[in-house]
Design a protein around this motif. Structure first.
Motif, PDB file in Angstrom:
ATOM      1  N   ILE A 195       0.836  -1.198   0.000  1.00 37.04           N
ATOM      2  CA  ILE A 195       0.000   0.000   0.000  1.00 37.04           C
ATOM      3  C   ILE A 195       0.872   1.250   0.000  1.00 37.04           C
ATOM      4  CG2 ILE A 195      -1.918  -1.146   1.172  1.00 37.04           C
ATOM      5  CD1 ILE A 195      -1.093   0.508   3.712  1.00 37.04           C
ATOM      6  N   PHE A 283      -1.928  -1.191  -3.940  1.00 38.19           N
ATOM      7  CA  PHE A 283      -3.171  -0.445  -3.793  1.00 38.19           C
ATOM      8  C   PHE A 283      -2.890   0.914  -3.184  1.00 38.19           C
ATOM      9  CE2 PHE A 283      -4.355  -4.901  -3.522  1.00 38.19           C
ATOM     10  CZ  PHE A 283      -5.523  -4.987  -4.266  1.00 38.19           C
ATOM     11  N   ASP A 284      -3.795   1.851  -3.440  1.00 43.40           N
ATOM     12  CA  ASP A 284      -3.848   3.095  -2.679  1.00 43.40           C
ATOM     13  C   ASP A 284      -4.449   2.728  -1.321  1.00 43.40           C
ATOM     14  OD1 ASP A 284      -5.010   5.551  -1.510  1.00 43.40           O
ATOM     15  OD2 ASP A 284      -4.520   6.485  -3.430  1.00 43.40           O
ATOM     16  N   ASP A 287      -8.147   2.873  -0.407  1.00 45.49           N
ATOM     17  CA  ASP A 287      -9.131   1.973  -1.031  1.00 45.49           C
ATOM     18  C   ASP A 287      -9.272   0.692  -0.219  1.00 45.49           C
ATOM     19  OD1 ASP A 287      -9.374   3.844  -3.045  1.00 45.49           O
ATOM     20  OD2 ASP A 287      -7.875   2.885  -4.336  1.00 45.49           O
ATOM     21  N   ASP A 290     -11.543  -2.147  -1.570  1.00 50.99           N
ATOM     22  CA  ASP A 290     -10.960  -2.900  -2.693  1.00 50.99           C
ATOM     23  C   ASP A 290      -9.912  -3.896  -2.195  1.00 50.99           C
ATOM     24  OD1 ASP A 290     -12.506  -1.411  -4.378  1.00 50.99           O
ATOM     25  OD2 ASP A 290     -10.887  -0.116  -5.100  1.00 50.99           O
ATOM     26  N   ILE A 291      -9.147  -3.478  -1.197  1.00 42.77           N
ATOM     27  CA  ILE A 291      -8.100  -4.363  -0.659  1.00 42.77           C
ATOM     28  C   ILE A 291      -8.741  -5.584   0.011  1.00 42.77           C
ATOM     29  CG2 ILE A 291      -6.186  -4.533   0.991  1.00 42.77           C
ATOM     30  CD1 ILE A 291      -5.778  -1.460   0.541  1.00 42.77           C
ATOM     31  N   TYR A 294     -10.080  -7.925  -2.655  1.00 40.99           N
ATOM     32  CA  TYR A 294      -8.969  -8.630  -3.309  1.00 40.99           C
ATOM     33  C   TYR A 294      -8.494  -9.800  -2.445  1.00 40.99           C
ATOM     34  CZ  TYR A 294      -4.162  -9.700  -4.627  1.00 40.99           C
ATOM     35  OH  TYR A 294      -3.005 -10.365  -4.956  1.00 40.99           O
TER      36      TYR A 294
END
Length: 300
Positions: A195, A283-284, A287, A290-291, A294
């Protein structure tokens, strides 16, 4: 489900701690710190340990587990972290590892070679010469004596340079000869999540955090560990600069500015290290949803 360790890594001030707590809560598991300084009880402010609320939210390993009088290194960490994982796996299929010390994460995931034993006098002498001559002297010594290692070394990191010179002095051989690059097999799966943040946001976070550390009493914390200033744990950003202030070499404002500069440089080195590992998916850190998605997909 196969036993799995989710590793959350990235530069300092990118939001790793909050994300790891969130991840551990999702899987009702524990967090193993992979930070080479947060294990020391005596230093909390300058190491940006998880807050009391974060520590109480989920179990944490390798936080406040050692004294700065103890010598902890990547080899020690590998053995400890593998033990922590076994303990977590007794009750859970998933463990979370969080940190920014790339060498510790590599040691855990892949294994690390046994390094030669170094006589204490060698380290003491090198530390004294570093204190007298500075970083440029270390760089010059290593460039002359071990150009192969120097070409790929973290040349701004005095601990790494002193370590390489120690091995040279003790064995007459380059530290690279003790790195066989043979991976130790692990009986669990590893998912690596990297990240970060846009550079401007990361730098903003770093500056904000340094100011908060000073406000929280960083100078007093550094003063309290002055007797141990030669220990490797304190040869690090946030402590060296305040030592210079306490010694009267620079003003407090200059020390704070230096900490911010050196922390930005450290964050850049961390990113460079982790990005060399193709197993990381990036990743940002903002987010989080989203992480989580995933990771859940990877576990299916």
């Amino acid at each position: 489900m196969q036993k799995t360790v989710i590793i959350i890594a990235g530069p300092t001030a990118s939001g790793k701690t909050a994300l790891s707590v969130q991840m551990a809560q999702l899987f009702k598991t524990a967090v193993i710190s992979a930070d080479s300084r947060q294990c020391y009880r005596e230093i909390s402010i300058g190491t940006a340990k998880p807050s009391p609320e974060e520590l109480s939210a989920v179990p944490h390993y390798f936080i406040n587990s050692h004294s700065i009088r103890e010598d902890v290194n990547a080899g020690v960490y590998e053995k400890l972290a593998l033990g922590y994982v076994r303990e977590i796996f007794e009750k859970n299929d998933v463990a979370v590892m969080c940190g920014g010390t790339g060498l510790y994460i590599r040691a855990f995931a892949e294994g690390i070679d046994d390094m030669p034993v170094i006589a204490p006098g060698i380290r003491t002498r090198l530390n004294e010469q570093y204190a007298q001559h500075g970083l440029a002297w270390l760089q010059q010594q290593l460039q002359q004596r071990d150009p192969g290692f120097y070409a790929t070394a973290e040349t701004q990191n005095p601990q790494r340079l002193i370590r390489a010179l120690e091995v040279l002095d003790a064995t007459g051989q380059s530290i690279t000869t003790f790195r066989s690059a043979t991976r130790s097999p692990r009986d669990f799966r590893v998912i690596k999540v990297g990240i970060t943040l846009p550079k401007e946001q990361l730098h903003h976070n770093i500056h904000y955090r340094v100011d908060a550390m000073v406000h929280a009493g960083l100078v007093e914390e550094v003063r309290s560990v002055l007797p141990y200033r030669e220990h490797n744990a304190l040869r690090t950003v946030g402590y060296q600069e305040i030592f210079s202030f306490l010694d009267g070499y620079i003003s407090l404002d200059q020390a704070i500015d230096d900490i911010k500069t050196h922390t930005r440089q450290y964050a850049k080195r961390q990113l460079t290290w982790f990005r060399k590992d193709p197993a990381f998916t990036w990743f940002d850190s903002r987010d989080a949803a989203d992480i989580m998605t995933y990771v859940q997909q990877q576990l299916k």
